[in-house]
Design a protein around this motif. Structure first.
Motif, PDB file in Angstrom:
ATOM      1  N   UNK A 252       0.826  -1.214   0.000  1.00  0.00           N
ATOM      2  CA  UNK A 252       0.000   0.000   0.000  1.00  0.00           C
ATOM      3  C   UNK A 252       0.856   1.257   0.000  1.00  0.00           C
ATOM      4  N   UNK A 253       1.946   1.257   0.765  1.00  0.00           N
ATOM      5  CA  UNK A 253       2.830   2.422   0.797  1.00  0.00           C
ATOM      6  C   UNK A 253       3.475   2.630  -0.574  1.00  0.00           C
ATOM      7  N   UNK A 254       3.950   1.552  -1.189  1.00  0.00           N
ATOM      8  CA  UNK A 254       4.546   1.677  -2.523  1.00  0.00           C
ATOM      9  C   UNK A 254       3.520   2.223  -3.516  1.00  0.00           C
ATOM     10  N   UNK A 255       2.292   1.711  -3.463  1.00  0.00           N
ATOM     11  CA  UNK A 255       1.251   2.164  -4.388  1.00  0.00           C
ATOM     12  C   UNK A 255       0.891   3.623  -4.148  1.00  0.00           C
ATOM     13  N   UNK A 270       8.955 -11.736  -2.663  1.00  0.00           N
ATOM     14  CA  UNK A 270       7.676 -12.342  -3.027  1.00  0.00           C
ATOM     15  C   UNK A 270       6.470 -11.410  -2.956  1.00  0.00           C
ATOM     16  N   UNK A 271       6.640 -10.151  -2.553  1.00  0.00           N
ATOM     17  CA  UNK A 271       5.513  -9.228  -2.553  1.00  0.00           C
ATOM     18  C   UNK A 271       5.195  -8.809  -3.982  1.00  0.00           C
ATOM     19  N   UNK A 272       3.953  -8.455  -4.201  1.00  0.00           N
ATOM     20  CA  UNK A 272       3.497  -8.015  -5.503  1.00  0.00           C
ATOM     21  C   UNK A 272       2.929  -6.606  -5.377  1.00  0.00           C
ATOM     22  N   UNK A 273       2.662  -5.995  -6.510  1.00  0.00           N
ATOM     23  CA  UNK A 273       1.975  -4.705  -6.471  1.00  0.00           C
ATOM     24  C   UNK A 273       0.633  -4.860  -5.770  1.00  0.00           C
ATOM     25  N   UNK A 274       0.140  -3.769  -5.214  1.00  0.00           N
ATOM     26  CA  UNK A 274      -1.152  -3.794  -4.541  1.00  0.00           C
ATOM     27  C   UNK A 274      -2.224  -4.277  -5.504  1.00  0.00           C
ATOM     28  N   UNK A 275      -3.067  -5.173  -5.012  1.00  0.00           N
ATOM     29  CA  UNK A 275      -4.129  -5.731  -5.843  1.00  0.00           C
ATOM     30  C   UNK A 275      -5.017  -4.626  -6.406  1.00  0.00           C
ATOM     31  N   UNK A 276      -5.376  -4.753  -7.663  1.00  0.00           N
ATOM     32  CA  UNK A 276      -6.163  -3.721  -8.336  1.00  0.00           C
ATOM     33  C   UNK A 276      -7.487  -3.456  -7.635  1.00  0.00           C
ATOM     34  N   UNK A 281      -9.839   2.274  -3.681  1.00  0.00           N
ATOM     35  CA  UNK A 281     -10.066   2.746  -2.311  1.00  0.00           C
ATOM     36  C   UNK A 281      -8.900   3.602  -1.837  1.00  0.00           C
ATOM     37  N   UNK A 282      -7.688   3.209  -2.207  1.00  0.00           N
ATOM     38  CA  UNK A 282      -6.511   3.987  -1.810  1.00  0.00           C
ATOM     39  C   UNK A 282      -6.500   5.346  -2.510  1.00  0.00           C
ATOM     40  N   UNK A 283      -6.839   5.372  -3.794  1.00  0.00           N
ATOM     41  CA  UNK A 283      -6.901   6.639  -4.514  1.00  0.00           C
ATOM     42  C   UNK A 283      -7.922   7.585  -3.892  1.00  0.00           C
TER      43      UNK A 283
END
Length: 297
Positions: A252-255, A270-276, A281-283
């Motif tokens: 979430x911080x990276x996104x 092994x982390x991935x980008x925040x799920x679409x 909601x973050x925006x």
């Protein structure tokens, strides 16, 4: 007691990565310079937000070396030195000291390490031999060891043990640490204004990656005891600071940093980008904050 060494906003800075997962040191140095310009008081390199557990020891050390060169004494420099082996922690600590770091942040023993007070005390005593100020790290839900007020008092007998960063997320427990009269640092994003009001001496703040100017403004207002101003600033920060704490914190911080112009790429595997499904909601939570950051720049 001497003046506290790590006041204000200490940014647990993200580690930028290239598309292939390697560290993007060029972007790291550019971001660092931009953060220094916002008035951030200090930086934690190879932090949890910066994916410490997914960095090699050599990578962590190089981050410290490069960060020290960029800062050039303009802000405090803290290096996370946590590791499973005590000897590795000491080696990281000595390296940080040699690079001019002002302190190190160290988790208590974890992954089947000692959990009793004597074992934790012996561990931090050994780390203290490196001769650099230590910030203990209280995150019991992650490592299974809690730094209680009584243990905090005992650890403070170690000459190099200066403070505890409390990331428990429990304001009552953080207040109990504060009541010892010893300096405590808040490490839980949703508690920032409440922790400051309760007497936290400083912050190690991952969420400040995506809103450094607003975070600095809030902490300065609190220092001047302008609590009405703190409340207004917190109204802008709170939606995102609470949301990132609900889960997938690092992602979430990276996104969020990408959305506000402080992008560090995607987290390392092994982390991935925040799920679409969570991006919208973050925006929405960041809407007013993005405007304020741009106005403050």
């Amino acid at each position: 007691m001497s003046e506290f060494e790590f006041p204000g906003v200490n940014l647990a800075v993200t580690t930028p990565f290239n598309a292939d997962g390697s560290i993007d040191f060029g972007r790291f140095e550019d971001l660092f310079e931009r953060y220094v310009e916002t008035g951030v008081d200090g930086f934690v390199l190879s932090s949890g937000t910066g994916m410490h557990v997914y960095l090699s020891q050599d990578e962590s050390m190089e981050l410290v070396e490069r960060g020290s060169k960029v800062i050039r004494g303009r802000a405090k420099l803290i290096a996370q030195a946590s590791a499973l082996l005590v000897d590795d922690v000491v080696a990281r600590a000595r390296h940080a000291a040699a690079q001019g770091a002002d302190g190190i942040m160290v988790l208590p023993p974890f992954f089947e390490g000692p959990t009793d007070a004597d074992g934790v005390f012996d561990f931090y005593s050994a780390v203290g031999e490196a001769g650099i100020p230590i910030i203990g790290y209280n995150v019991p839900h992650a490592v299974g060891v809690e730094i209680t007020p009584s243990l905090f008092r005992r650890l403070s007998e170690i000459p190099q043990f200066h403070t505890v960063k409390d990331s428990s997320g429990d304001l009552a427990k953080q207040a109990s640490l504060t009541r010892t009269g010893l300096p405590v640092m808040n490490g839980a994003d949703p508690l920032v204004p409440y922790a400051l009001y309760a007497g936290a001496k400083g912050l190690i703040w991952g969420g400040a990656n995506f809103a450094p100017r607003t975070c600095v403004a809030l902490v300065r207002a609190a220092k001047e005891r302008k609590w009405d101003e703190v409340r207004e600033l917190w109204r802008t920060l709170e939606p995102s600071m609470s949301l990132i704490w609900e889960g997938e914190y690092v992602q979430s911080v990276y996104a969020a940093a990408e959305m506000t112009g402080y992008g560090a790429g995607a987290p390392r595997r092994p982390l991935r980008r925040l799920d679409s499904s969570k991006v919208d909601a973050l925006q929405a939570a960041l809407k007013d904050l993005v405007k304020r950051e741009k106005l403050a720049s």
